[in-house]
Design a protein around this motif. Structure first.
Motif, PDB file in Angstrom:
ATOM      1  N   VAL A   1       0.855  -1.185   0.000  1.00 11.75           N
ATOM      2  CA  VAL A   1       0.000   0.000   0.000  1.00 11.75           C
ATOM      3  C   VAL A   1       0.893   1.237   0.000  1.00 11.75           C
ATOM      4  CG1 VAL A   1      -1.728   1.330   1.272  1.00 11.75           C
ATOM      5  CG2 VAL A   1      -1.856  -1.168   1.244  1.00 11.75           C
ATOM      6  N   PRO A   2       0.812   2.089  -1.031  1.00  9.19           N
ATOM      7  CA  PRO A   2       1.627   3.301  -1.047  1.00  9.19           C
ATOM      8  C   PRO A   2       1.395   4.137   0.205  1.00  9.19           C
ATOM      9  CG  PRO A   2       0.576   2.970  -3.172  1.00  9.19           C
ATOM     10  CD  PRO A   2      -0.023   1.960  -2.237  1.00  9.19           C
ATOM     11  N   LEU A   3       2.486   4.590   0.810  1.00 10.91           N
ATOM     12  CA  LEU A   3       2.392   5.282   2.100  1.00 10.91           C
ATOM     13  C   LEU A   3       3.371   6.444   2.155  1.00 10.91           C
ATOM     14  CD1 LEU A   3       1.595   5.401   5.219  1.00 10.91           C
ATOM     15  CD2 LEU A   3       3.537   3.865   5.571  1.00 10.91           C
ATOM     16  N   LYS A   4       2.901   7.592   2.630  1.00  8.31           N
ATOM     17  CA  LYS A   4       3.751   8.718   2.958  1.00  8.31           C
ATOM     18  C   LYS A   4       3.410   9.166   4.372  1.00  8.31           C
ATOM     19  CE  LYS A   4       6.110   9.219  -0.836  1.00  8.31           C
ATOM     20  NZ  LYS A   4       7.582   9.033  -0.860  1.00  8.31           N
ATOM     21  N   GLU A   5       4.403   9.756   5.059  1.00  7.47           N
ATOM     22  CA  GLU A   5       4.204  10.142   6.459  1.00  7.47           C
ATOM     23  C   GLU A   5       4.730  11.536   6.733  1.00  7.47           C
ATOM     24  OE1 GLU A   5       5.232   6.530   9.179  1.00  7.47           O
ATOM     25  OE2 GLU A   5       6.511   6.449   7.419  1.00  7.47           O
ATOM     26  N   LEU A   6       4.139  12.172   7.725  1.00  7.37           N
ATOM     27  CA  LEU A   6       4.674  13.391   8.303  1.00  7.37           C
ATOM     28  C   LEU A   6       4.861  13.118   9.785  1.00  7.37           C
ATOM     29  CD1 LEU A   6       5.434  16.418   8.141  1.00  7.37           C
ATOM     30  CD2 LEU A   6       3.048  16.940   8.640  1.00  7.37           C
ATOM     31  N   LEU A   7       6.126  13.081  10.223  1.00  2.96           N
ATOM     32  CA  LEU A   7       6.425  12.753  11.613  1.00  2.96           C
ATOM     33  C   LEU A   7       6.758  14.001  12.417  1.00  2.96           C
ATOM     34  CD1 LEU A   7       8.690   9.594  11.166  1.00  2.96           C
ATOM     35  CD2 LEU A   7       6.252   9.674  11.653  1.00  2.96           C
ATOM     36  N   ASP A   8       6.427  13.949  13.703  1.00  2.00           N
ATOM     37  CA  ASP A   8       6.813  14.977  14.667  1.00  2.00           C
ATOM     38  C   ASP A   8       6.404  16.378  14.212  1.00  2.00           C
ATOM     39  OD1 ASP A   8       7.805  15.596  17.133  1.00  2.00           O
ATOM     40  OD2 ASP A   8       9.854  15.930  16.441  1.00  2.00           O
TER      41      ASP A   8
ATOM     42  N   SER B   1       2.061  22.043   7.054  1.00  4.74           N
ATOM     43  CA  SER B   1       1.205  22.021   5.876  1.00  4.74           C
ATOM     44  C   SER B   1       2.002  21.921   4.579  1.00  4.74           C
ATOM     45  CB  SER B   1       0.324  23.274   5.849  1.00  4.74           C
ATOM     46  OG  SER B   1      -0.544  23.253   4.745  1.00  4.74           O
ATOM     47  N   GLU B   2       3.081  22.700   4.468  1.00  5.16           N
ATOM     48  CA  GLU B   2       3.890  22.659   3.247  1.00  5.16           C
ATOM     49  C   GLU B   2       4.543  21.301   3.068  1.00  5.16           C
ATOM     50  OE1 GLU B   2       6.630  25.860   3.132  1.00  5.16           O
ATOM     51  OE2 GLU B   2       5.078  27.416   3.036  1.00  5.16           O
ATOM     52  N   LYS B   3       5.012  20.696   4.163  1.00  6.76           N
ATOM     53  CA  LYS B   3       5.604  19.362   4.087  1.00  6.76           C
ATOM     54  C   LYS B   3       4.553  18.342   3.660  1.00  6.76           C
ATOM     55  CE  LYS B   3       9.087  20.189   7.687  1.00  6.76           C
ATOM     56  NZ  LYS B   3       9.565  19.767   9.035  1.00  6.76           N
ATOM     57  N   SER B   4       3.339  18.516   4.157  1.00  4.56           N
ATOM     58  CA  SER B   4       2.255  17.604   3.788  1.00  4.56           C
ATOM     59  C   SER B   4       1.968  17.692   2.295  1.00  4.56           C
ATOM     60  CB  SER B   4       0.982  17.935   4.578  1.00  4.56           C
ATOM     61  OG  SER B   4       1.206  17.801   5.968  1.00  4.56           O
ATOM     62  N   GLU B   5       1.919  18.911   1.775  1.00  6.19           N
ATOM     63  CA  GLU B   5       1.689  19.094   0.344  1.00  6.19           C
ATOM     64  C   GLU B   5       2.771  18.377  -0.464  1.00  6.19           C
ATOM     65  OE1 GLU B   5       1.227  23.102  -0.905  1.00  6.19           O
ATOM     66  OE2 GLU B   5      -0.255  23.588   0.629  1.00  6.19           O
TER      67      GLU B   5
END
Length: 293
Positions: free
Chosen positions: A54-61, A69-73
């Motif tokens: 399953v393709p996965l991306k993460e935003l940690l800490d 928000s910019e990192k999420s984009e």
């Protein structure tokens, strides 16, 4: 266009369980899912629950809804560029305001590719009944997550008696009369409920960033295996402001650490069959003094 669902809810409410249930059902429907997860802490504990393939991306800490928000984009844009999928499930941290989290989804970089279907809030029904015991900031966030949902899962209903169930559902309905409310245990719903969603228009909201909530995370590492009974005795001594613990606990006599989840005074143990880092993440208010026994 890719259907997008945002899973919201306070710490320990059952969002990751919902995510796992939906991944199974989406694939059974012949569709390919992808996941973007936001975790409040340095360790990618919840993402371990997402199965291979399953393709996965993460935003940690960080928080998807404010400084992150910019990192999420960027993470979502990378996911769209590298993978082909039909459904994107976004699981926010329990400290995120769901409406603020929409900023990353409606980025002009890829907004035309995404069909946002709605906010699904998993609400811990037992915590709802005890909401007046929360600090004002935490209670405000808890209520906002419910207020802005398009679908509310009144979860953990199996822990309440009939009167408590009615009180919880009526109270949530009074707070958000536009959302459909479903009583659940273990966040179990059919995928069809999500497919029938149509997101409402979200108004302007006041930001409630992590710093204002006084939420902190602390990583505790084990030097050696622990006795399970002694560890659970230690859990009972923790202050009520410890909202969530997750990680891997090494137990006496077992080869591999056990996957461990703790929320609202309740612990869940699951056996692991591979070597995982023996450490846990503690999330709460005023947790500086929390140390392993």
């Amino acid at each position: 266009m890719i259907d997008v669902y945002l899973f919201s809810g306070f710490l320990g409410s059952g969002k990751t369980t919902l995510l796992k249930n939906m991944l199974i059902q989406i694939k059974e429907a012949g569709l390919k899912p992808a996941v973007f997860m936001n975790e409040l802490g340095e360790l990618a504990i919840d993402s371990d629950e997402v199965e291979d393939g399953v393709p996965l991306k993460e935003l940690l800490d960080g928080c998807i809804c404010c400084t992150g928000s910019e990192k999420s984009e960027a993470q979502i844009q990378t996911l769209l560029a590298e993978e082909t999928f039909d459904v994107l499930l976004i699981e926010t941290t329990g400290a995120a305001h769901p409406v603020e989290a929409l900023d990353a989804i409606f980025s002009p970089l890829f907004a035309e590719k995404l069909n946002f279907r709605g906010i699904v809030t998993v609400a811990d029904s037992k915590r709802w009944l005890d909401r007046d015991r929360m600090s004002p900031q935490i209670r405000s966030l808890f209520l906002e997550q419910i207020r802005h949902a398009d679908l509310i899962l009144a979860n953990k209903m199996d822990l309440l008696d009939e009167k408590e169930q009615g009180d919880a559902v009526f109270g949530m309905q009074s707070l958000n009369s536009k959302a459909q409310i479903v009583q659940t245990a273990n966040s179990k719903i059919p995928y069809k409920l999500l497919q029938n969603l149509s997101a409402g228009t979200k108004g302007t909201v006041e930001k409630a960033e992590i710093g204002k909530l006084n939420l902190n995370t602390k990583v505790l590492r084990f030097e050696q295996p622990v006795n399970r009974e002694r560890f659970e005795d230690w859990l009972r001594t923790l202050p009520e402001t410890v909202y969530r613990i997750k990680g891997y606990v090494p137990l006496d006599g077992d080869k591999y650490p056990h996957a461990f989840q703790y929320a609202y005074g309740m612990a869940q143990w699951l056996p692991e069959y591979m070597k995982m880092q023996p450490q846990i993440v503690v999330i709460g208010e005023g947790i500086d003094g929390v140390e392993l026994p």
